[in-house]
Design a protein around this motif. Structure first.
Motif, PDB file in Angstrom:
ATOM      1  N   THR A  46       0.866  -1.186   0.000  1.00 42.70           N
ATOM      2  CA  THR A  46       0.000   0.000   0.000  1.00 42.70           C
ATOM      3  C   THR A  46       0.896   1.227   0.000  1.00 42.70           C
ATOM      4  O   THR A  46       1.959   1.222   0.637  1.00 42.70           O
ATOM      5  CB  THR A  46      -0.927   0.064   1.240  1.00 42.70           C
ATOM      6  OG1 THR A  46      -1.437   1.402   1.372  1.00 42.70           O
ATOM      7  CG2 THR A  46      -0.226  -0.290   2.539  1.00 42.70           C
ATOM      8  N   ILE A  47       0.457   2.280  -0.677  1.00 49.28           N
ATOM      9  CA  ILE A  47       1.290   3.490  -0.681  1.00 49.28           C
ATOM     10  C   ILE A  47       1.231   4.208   0.673  1.00 49.28           C
ATOM     11  O   ILE A  47       2.059   5.059   0.958  1.00 49.28           O
ATOM     12  CB  ILE A  47       0.898   4.479  -1.812  1.00 49.28           C
ATOM     13  CG1 ILE A  47      -0.527   5.009  -1.615  1.00 49.28           C
ATOM     14  CG2 ILE A  47       1.104   3.864  -3.177  1.00 49.28           C
ATOM     15  CD1 ILE A  47      -0.829   6.259  -2.451  1.00 49.28           C
ATOM     16  N   ASP A  48       0.251   3.854   1.517  1.00 52.86           N
ATOM     17  CA  ASP A  48       0.007   4.635   2.744  1.00 52.86           C
ATOM     18  C   ASP A  48       1.051   4.429   3.844  1.00 52.86           C
ATOM     19  O   ASP A  48       1.182   5.258   4.743  1.00 52.86           O
ATOM     20  CB  ASP A  48      -1.374   4.301   3.322  1.00 52.86           C
ATOM     21  CG  ASP A  48      -2.500   4.646   2.367  1.00 52.86           C
ATOM     22  OD1 ASP A  48      -2.269   5.425   1.429  1.00 52.86           O
ATOM     23  OD2 ASP A  48      -3.619   4.126   2.564  1.00 52.86           O
TER      24      ASP A  48
ATOM     25  N   MET B 201      -2.338  11.644  -0.777  1.00 46.59           N
ATOM     26  CA  MET B 201      -3.067  10.495  -0.222  1.00 46.59           C
ATOM     27  C   MET B 201      -2.454  10.039   1.099  1.00 46.59           C
ATOM     28  O   MET B 201      -1.492  10.612   1.593  1.00 46.59           O
ATOM     29  CB  MET B 201      -3.061   9.352  -1.224  1.00 46.59           C
ATOM     30  CG  MET B 201      -4.129   9.478  -2.282  1.00 46.59           C
ATOM     31  SD  MET B 201      -4.186   7.991  -3.304  1.00 46.59           S
ATOM     32  CE  MET B 201      -5.687   8.299  -4.207  1.00 46.59           C
ATOM     33  N   GLY B 202      -3.018   8.980   1.641  1.00 45.56           N
ATOM     34  CA  GLY B 202      -2.526   8.424   2.902  1.00 45.56           C
ATOM     35  C   GLY B 202      -3.664   8.005   3.812  1.00 45.56           C
ATOM     36  O   GLY B 202      -3.434   7.546   4.925  1.00 45.56           O
TER      37      GLY B 202
ATOM     38  N   GLU C  45      -4.823  13.848   2.997  1.00 42.94           N
ATOM     39  CA  GLU C  45      -6.267  13.801   2.700  1.00 42.94           C
ATOM     40  C   GLU C  45      -7.101  13.562   3.960  1.00 42.94           C
ATOM     41  O   GLU C  45      -8.230  13.995   4.055  1.00 42.94           O
ATOM     42  CB  GLU C  45      -6.572  12.719   1.659  1.00 42.94           C
ATOM     43  CG  GLU C  45      -6.221  11.322   2.125  1.00 42.94           C
ATOM     44  CD  GLU C  45      -6.566  10.238   1.119  1.00 42.94           C
ATOM     45  OE1 GLU C  45      -7.280  10.497   0.152  1.00 42.94           O
ATOM     46  OE2 GLU C  45      -6.098   9.109   1.327  1.00 42.94           O
TER      47      GLU C  45
HETATM   48  O1  F6P Z   1      -4.980   2.913   0.554  1.00 45.78           O
HETATM   49  C1  F6P Z   1      -4.496   3.513  -0.603  1.00 45.78           C
HETATM   50  C2  F6P Z   1      -5.354   4.685  -0.987  1.00 45.78           C
HETATM   51  O2  F6P Z   1      -4.823   5.263  -2.163  1.00 45.78           O
HETATM   52  C3  F6P Z   1      -5.501   5.773   0.101  1.00 45.78           C
HETATM   53  O3  F6P Z   1      -4.384   6.608   0.190  1.00 45.78           O
HETATM   54  C4  F6P Z   1      -6.752   6.463  -0.359  1.00 45.78           C
HETATM   55  O4  F6P Z   1      -7.417   7.057   0.725  1.00 45.78           O
HETATM   56  C5  F6P Z   1      -7.573   5.342  -0.938  1.00 45.78           C
HETATM   57  O5  F6P Z   1      -6.668   4.290  -1.254  1.00 45.78           O
HETATM   58  C6  F6P Z   1      -8.346   5.725  -2.176  1.00 45.78           C
HETATM   59  O6  F6P Z   1      -9.083   4.626  -2.583  1.00 45.78           O
HETATM   60  P1  F6P Z   1      -9.848   4.508  -3.975  1.00 45.78           P
HETATM   61  O7  F6P Z   1      -8.857   4.063  -4.995  1.00 45.78           O
HETATM   62  O8  F6P Z   1     -10.888   3.482  -3.720  1.00 45.78           O
HETATM   63  O9  F6P Z   1     -10.371   5.864  -4.305  1.00 45.78           O
END
Ligand code: F6P
Length: 328
Positions: A130-132, A174-175, A227
């Motif tokens: 995951t990028i988070d 993001m995060g 975010e």
């Molecule tokens: O968990 C990875 C992530 O990119 C988060 O940083 C972000 O809040 C979420 O997924 C966005 O999800 P989606 O692709 O469903 O919009």
């Protein structure tokens, strides 16, 4: 080798992250090395439920180490949240003679894996993708390093416009609820302010800091906002608030969005994926289960899935102090 492990399944679930393909490759190649069959399920848990899979071998994963996204596709399966969904998945694994699963994803993926392996006698190992970077059992998740570099490059470009037009940019990154990306890219790109959910310093402080910046002769500024920031306003409301209170500032907003999840993985993410996935396969063959693999102090270590998803590994708030000093 643990008795009975003859076939391992692999899937990617949750938000895609650069390096997931390197991870799939490493699982398939490690299986091949140890003479174990490997199959990949499409769209994470959903593919397990729908029996949507492909055979993987050493050659079928050629040339994917450098590519973004995931060749197995990814999803957040609602069906897997139900007992019926999980039963279908378990029945399919049994019918396919899959003895164990490698689950590549984030905390949602690990939570699902823990429930599943408690309900059915199918060993699972989680690999953090995951990028988070919000997984307790590792200091680095696959995809995080690439995302940092993507974000810093984007902020550098926005800085050009900020400085050419004497503007203040709010840049949302993001995060989800974790400020790792915001904090590290904020320092790396020399942002004037960094807003993260882990530290609510309040709106007044931000206004004061921007006033100080102006007084010190700065013509342009960058504020990086996670975010999931808890300051009480989203990035657009923040921009409006600053415009109302500091009319001298020409304010713009950029939401970086999903471009942060794309692109060719950095060398760090490819190497991390390779190390974690070879270990994941070896652990399964050694009879271990319900563990996530992670990198701690540059060692690949296992942590129980339960512990691994408890909470993040703590943000380095010292970076906020560094940022304060350097944005003088
Ligand atoms: O968990 C990875 C992530 O990119 C988060 O940083 C972000 O809040 C979420 O997924 C966005 O999800 P989606 O692709 O469903 O919009």
């Amino acid at each position: 080798m643990a008795k009975g492990i003859r076939k391992i399944g692999v899937m990617t679930s949750g938000g895609d992250a650069p390096g997931m393909n390197a991870a799939i490759r490493a699982v398939a190649r490690a299986c091949s090395y140890y003479n174990v069959e490997c199959i990949g399920f499409y769209r994470g848990y959903q593919g397990m439920i729908e029996n949507d899979y492909c055979e993987l071998n050493a050659r079928s994963v050629r040339n994917i180490i450098s590519t973004g996204g995931t060749i197995l596709k990814s999803a957040r399966s609602q069906d897997f949240r139900t007992k019926e969904g999980r039963k279908k998945a378990a029945d399919n694994l049994v019918a396919l003679n899959v003895d164990a699963m490698v689950l590549i994803g984030g905390d949602g993926t690990f939570k699902g894996g823990e429930i599943f392996s408690n309900e059915y006698d199918i060993p699972v190992i989680g690999v953090p993708g995951t990028i988070d970077n919000d997984i307790a059992g590792t200091q680095f998740t696959i995809g995080y390093d690439t995302a940092l570099n993507t974000v810093v490059e984007a902020i550098d470009k926005i800085r050009d416009t900020a400085s050419s037009h004497d503007r203040l940019f709010f840049i949302e990154v993001m995060g989800r609820d974790a400020g790792f990306i915001a904090l590290n890219t904020g320092v790396g790109a020399g942002a004037e302010e960094i807003l993260i959910p882990e530290e609510n310093l309040g709106l007044d402080r931000m206004l004061e800091s921007l006033r100080r910046s102006k007084r010190s002769g700065k013509n342009s500024s960058i504020v990086v906002v996670c975010e999931g920031d808890k300051i009480g306003k989203n990035v657009y409301e923040l921009a409006d608030y600053v415009t109302e209170n500091l009319p001298d500032y020409d304010v713009r907003v950029t939401v970086l969005g999903h471009m942060q999840r794309g692109g060719s993985p950095t060398c760090f993410d490819r190497t991390l994926a390779s190390r974690l996935c070879v270990k994941a396969v070896e652990m399964l063959l050694d009879g271990e289960r319900d563990i996530m693999v992670g990198l701690i102090n540059n060692q690949v270590v296992g942590t129980s899935l339960k512990e691994g998803i408890k909470s993040g590994h703590g943000i380095n708030k010292e970076l906020l102090r560094i940022s304060d000093i350097l944005s003088v």
